[in-house]
Design a protein around this motif. Structure first.
Motif, mmCIF file in Angstrom:
data_model
loop_
_atom_site.group_PDB
_atom_site.id
_atom_site.type_symbol
_atom_site.label_atom_id
_atom_site.label_comp_id
_atom_site.label_asym_id
_atom_site.label_seq_id
_atom_site.Cartn_x
_atom_site.Cartn_y
_atom_site.Cartn_z
ATOM 1 N N VAL A 165 -9.363 -5.098 -15.457
ATOM 2 C CA VAL A 165 -9.526 -3.849 -14.714
ATOM 3 C C VAL A 165 -9.307 -4.093 -13.221
ATOM 4 O O VAL A 165 -8.646 -3.317 -12.535
ATOM 5 C CB VAL A 165 -10.920 -3.241 -14.961
ATOM 6 N N ALA A 166 -9.864 -5.191 -12.726
ATOM 7 C CA ALA A 166 -9.735 -5.511 -11.311
ATOM 8 C C ALA A 166 -8.408 -6.185 -10.982
ATOM 9 O O ALA A 166 -8.008 -6.233 -9.819
ATOM 10 C CB ALA A 166 -10.892 -6.419 -10.872
ATOM 11 N N ASN A 167 -7.712 -6.688 -11.989
ATOM 12 C CA ASN A 167 -6.439 -7.392 -11.797
ATOM 13 C C ASN A 167 -5.418 -6.833 -12.784
ATOM 14 O O ASN A 167 -5.008 -7.513 -13.728
ATOM 15 C CB ASN A 167 -6.625 -8.894 -12.012
ATOM 16 N N PRO A 168 -4.986 -5.595 -12.585
ATOM 17 C CA PRO A 168 -4.212 -4.896 -13.600
ATOM 18 C C PRO A 168 -2.784 -5.366 -13.788
ATOM 19 O O PRO A 168 -2.133 -4.963 -14.753
ATOM 20 C CB PRO A 168 -4.232 -3.449 -13.104
ATOM 21 N N MET A 169 -2.257 -6.212 -12.914
ATOM 22 C CA MET A 169 -0.876 -6.639 -13.063
ATOM 23 C C MET A 169 -0.730 -7.830 -14.008
ATOM 24 O O MET A 169 0.352 -8.128 -14.480
ATOM 25 C CB MET A 169 -0.281 -7.000 -11.698
ATOM 26 N N LEU A 170 -1.840 -8.547 -14.280
ATOM 27 C CA LEU A 170 -1.835 -9.651 -15.242
ATOM 28 C C LEU A 170 -0.672 -10.605 -15.027
ATOM 29 O O LEU A 170 0.071 -10.944 -15.947
ATOM 30 C CB LEU A 170 -1.809 -9.103 -16.671
ATOM 31 N N GLY A 171 -0.479 -11.027 -13.785
ATOM 32 C CA GLY A 171 0.541 -12.027 -13.499
ATOM 33 C C GLY A 171 1.931 -11.467 -13.290
ATOM 34 O O GLY A 171 2.862 -12.211 -12.996
ATOM 35 N N LEU A 172 2.132 -10.147 -13.424
ATOM 36 C CA LEU A 172 3.442 -9.555 -13.218
ATOM 37 C C LEU A 172 3.746 -9.469 -11.724
ATOM 38 O O LEU A 172 2.849 -9.480 -10.891
ATOM 39 C CB LEU A 172 3.492 -8.159 -13.835
ATOM 40 N N PRO A 173 5.017 -9.386 -11.357
ATOM 41 C CA PRO A 173 5.371 -9.259 -9.938
ATOM 42 C C PRO A 173 4.701 -8.035 -9.330
ATOM 43 O O PRO A 173 4.614 -6.974 -9.957
ATOM 44 C CB PRO A 173 6.891 -9.104 -9.968
ATOM 45 N N THR A 174 4.231 -8.177 -8.098
ATOM 46 C CA THR A 174 3.511 -7.079 -7.446
ATOM 47 C C THR A 174 4.358 -6.388 -6.374
ATOM 48 O O THR A 174 3.823 -5.659 -5.554
ATOM 49 C CB THR A 174 2.213 -7.604 -6.802
ATOM 50 N N ARG A 175 5.652 -6.606 -6.394
ATOM 51 C CA ARG A 175 6.521 -5.958 -5.402
ATOM 52 C C ARG A 175 6.510 -4.444 -5.608
ATOM 53 O O ARG A 175 6.824 -3.952 -6.687
ATOM 54 C CB ARG A 175 7.952 -6.484 -5.527
ATOM 55 N N ARG A 176 6.113 -3.720 -4.573
ATOM 56 C CA ARG A 176 6.081 -2.273 -4.662
ATOM 57 C C ARG A 176 7.478 -1.693 -4.491
ATOM 58 O O ARG A 176 8.254 -2.161 -3.672
ATOM 59 C CB ARG A 176 5.140 -1.691 -3.607
ATOM 60 N N ARG A 177 7.776 -0.643 -5.257
ATOM 61 C CA ARG A 177 9.072 0.010 -5.183
ATOM 62 C C ARG A 177 8.918 1.387 -4.545
ATOM 63 O O ARG A 177 7.871 2.025 -4.645
ATOM 64 C CB ARG A 177 9.695 0.132 -6.582
ATOM 65 N N ARG A 178 9.978 1.847 -3.909
ATOM 66 C CA ARG A 178 9.951 3.129 -3.231
ATOM 67 C C ARG A 178 10.276 4.263 -4.190
ATOM 68 O O ARG A 178 11.110 4.137 -5.085
ATOM 69 C CB ARG A 178 10.955 3.157 -2.071
ATOM 70 N N VAL A 179 9.594 5.388 -3.994
ATOM 71 C CA VAL A 179 9.868 6.585 -4.780
ATOM 72 C C VAL A 179 11.222 7.136 -4.368
ATOM 73 O O VAL A 179 11.541 7.221 -3.179
ATOM 74 C CB VAL A 179 8.762 7.633 -4.557
ATOM 75 N N THR A 180 12.051 7.523 -5.363
ATOM 76 C CA THR A 180 13.427 7.925 -5.079
ATOM 77 C C THR A 180 13.568 9.380 -4.712
ATOM 78 O O THR A 180 14.609 9.811 -4.243
ATOM 79 C CB THR A 180 14.323 7.652 -6.301
ATOM 80 N N GLY A 181 12.537 10.207 -4.943
ATOM 81 C CA GLY A 181 12.604 11.626 -4.586
ATOM 82 C C GLY A 181 11.295 12.049 -3.974
ATOM 83 O O GLY A 181 10.272 11.397 -4.134
ATOM 84 N N ARG A 182 11.316 13.135 -3.257
ATOM 85 C CA ARG A 182 10.095 13.627 -2.610
ATOM 86 C C ARG A 182 9.543 14.829 -3.360
ATOM 87 O O ARG A 182 10.295 15.618 -3.935
ATOM 88 C CB ARG A 182 10.388 14.030 -1.161
ATOM 89 N N ARG A 183 8.230 14.967 -3.309
ATOM 90 C CA ARG A 183 7.576 16.058 -4.002
ATOM 91 C C ARG A 183 7.911 17.388 -3.330
ATOM 92 O O ARG A 183 7.761 17.556 -2.131
ATOM 93 C CB ARG A 183 6.053 15.845 -3.998
ATOM 94 N N ALA A 184 8.373 18.317 -4.151
ATOM 95 C CA ALA A 184 8.605 19.668 -3.655
ATOM 96 C C ALA A 184 7.294 20.447 -3.688
ATOM 97 O O ALA A 184 6.322 20.026 -4.297
ATOM 98 C CB ALA A 184 9.653 20.374 -4.509
ATOM 99 N N THR A 185 7.270 21.601 -3.063
ATOM 100 C CA THR A 185 6.025 22.357 -2.994
ATOM 101 C C THR A 185 5.583 22.861 -4.357
ATOM 102 O O THR A 185 4.422 23.172 -4.559
ATOM 103 C CB THR A 185 6.185 23.556 -2.045
ATOM 104 N N THR A 186 6.493 22.976 -5.303
ATOM 105 C CA THR A 186 6.135 23.494 -6.626
ATOM 106 C C THR A 186 6.112 22.424 -7.693
ATOM 107 O O THR A 186 6.012 22.726 -8.864
ATOM 108 C CB THR A 186 7.124 24.588 -7.053
ATOM 109 N N GLY A 187 6.233 21.164 -7.328
ATOM 110 C CA GLY A 187 6.204 20.127 -8.361
ATOM 111 C C GLY A 187 6.820 18.858 -7.869
ATOM 112 O O GLY A 187 6.818 18.560 -6.673
ATOM 113 N N SER A 188 7.416 18.089 -8.769
ATOM 114 C CA SER A 188 7.964 16.790 -8.434
ATOM 115 C C SER A 188 9.475 16.819 -8.424
ATOM 116 O O SER A 188 10.098 17.479 -9.253
ATOM 117 C CB SER A 188 7.476 15.750 -9.448
#
Length: 413
Positions: A384-407
């Motif tokens: 629970v405290a270490n949810p990646m279990l040894g997987l790479p922790t590189r964060r990726r950027r979201v490719t689109g921005r949230r519109a006012t009515t959804g995603s």
């Protein structure tokens, strides 16, 4: 604008999903709000230990999520509107913000949380099965409040009095053995609707009977309890079993909120999902753990358990991250390896199983099995405290921005 991810429930699955998403996505792109009624993590697999007087290690979310960017909203979920994409909550008592995790202090008694992506992880509670007298007279250990209530009652119970555990599954077996070991002065019985350990291999059943016999537990097999009174239970064949205390472990029922929404659910109230834990009726909702109807190997539904819930949390978090960033969707099969059963603090039973949860001949028993089970419990809390279990922790950027009515996000091919 940031994509709003709201996670309902901070048990094993909800907490893992929130932490895993926090390590996969940039904070500039998303907000992750974890809604839970309590400020610390509850090890549900240890509730039988708590009930028998053992003290469990505190696991405050302020420490577990320190520095992750996960915000904890201390509140009880009272409703979900999947058409308006909002969650209605009633806040817990005001708690001062702490360093590390971003605690949101309540400003009023109730409120709404808008979301772009919702993870429904409200789990399950005890199931009275409609048996008369259960709600009035029985005790349960499906959560911490119930376990503490039973703990207080057992502390007032004098030697020689009777305790009946109703339910011959994993929870019932663990509760009965823990209780008999901790309180050898009590007359402990286990009432099972079927045969004792009938899901185990012959070797597993033999060991289970041996341990229960050594602990002095009376076993009633094929004893379907049809009524609970203050001092006894009654079975379908008319047998009266004395019970100063009745502990009810005969199955679980999911939280009823999902059934009151427009989500597609099963007859048991579980949310129907695809292989990525995404709702088949509402693609901005994911369900994990006991709340989800997940098909496993052999096209069989996964059983309600921590063993089932944890991989569904991984699957959902990775799928959400992939859809938001344009990455590859996860395709990891969910399968079983073993069933880990504690039989008190000194004995255990590890039943090895097929991918679809059918017992094979191989088992591990005795003290080694008890240590094995303890390591599994510690590992679950660590996860629970270490949810990646040894997987790479590189964060990726979201490719689109949230519109006012959804995603507005890119769906991977």
């Amino acid at each position: 604008m940031q994509h709003r991810i709201v996670v309902l429930g901070a048990g094993y699955t909800g907490a893992i999903a929130a932490g895993r998403l926090a390590k996969r996505l940039h904070r500039e792109d998303v907000t992750i709000t974890l809604v839970n009624a309590e400020p610390d993590f509850v090890e549900r697999v240890r509730m039988h230990q708590l009930a028998t007087g053992q003290d469990l290690k505190p696991r405050p979310f302020s420490e577990m999520f320190a520095g992750t960017g996960v915000h904890l909203r201390l509140a009880k979920v009272t409703g979900v509107d999947v058409d308006r994409k909002t969650v209605t909550v009633t806040d817990a008592n005001s708690i001062a913000p702490e360093s590390g995790a971003g605690f949101i202090a309540p400003e009023s008694g109730a409120g709404e949380l808008p979301y772009d992506t919702l993870i429904y992880a409200l789990g399950s509670g005890w199931n009275a099965q409609g048996v008369p007298g259960t709600a009035e007279h029985a005790y349960e250990i499906a959560g911490r409040p119930g376990a503490l209530r039973l703990r207080e009652r057992l502390a007032r119970l004098g030697g020689g009095q009777s305790v009946v555990v109703v339910g011959g599954g994993l929870t019932g077996v663990e509760a009965a053995t823990e209780l008999a070991e901790a309180r050898p002065d009590l007359d402990v019985a286990l009432a099972a609707a079927g045969g004792l350990g009938d899901w185990l291999s012959p070797k597993g059943r033999d060991h289970l009977r041996k341990v229960l016999g050594k602990l002095g537990i009376t076993v009633y097999e094929h004893a379907q309890v049809t009524a609970v009174e203050a001092d006894h239970v009654t079975t379908a064949d008319g047998k009266i079993i004395p019970a100063a205390v009745t502990v009810w472990t005969a199955g679980f029922a999911v939280h009823p909120i999902a059934e009151a929404t427009a989500l597609e659910v099963t007859g048991t109230g579980q949310i129907v999902v695809d292989g990525t834990m995404r709702s088949v009726s509402h693609p901005d909702v994911y369900a994990i753990g006991d709340a989800a109807m997940v098909m496993g190997p052999g096209n069989k539904p996964l059983r309600m358990s921590c063993a089932s819930g944890t991989p569904t949390a991984w699957q959902a978090a990775d799928a959400i991250a992939a859809r938001l960033t344009g990455g590859k969707l996860p395709n990891a099969p969910i399968r079983y390896f073993n069933q880990c059963i504690s039989l008190g603090r000194k004995e255990g039973l590890i039943q090895y199983v097929t991918a679809d949860d059918r017992a094979v001949k191989a088992v591990l028993t005795g003290r080694v099995a008890a240590v094995y089970k303890e390591l599994v419990c510690k590992g679950a809390a660590w996860g629970v405290a270490n949810p990646m279990l040894g997987l790479p922790t590189r964060r990726r950027r979201v490719t689109g921005r949230r519109a006012t009515t959804g995603s507005a996000v890119k769906e991977p091919a």
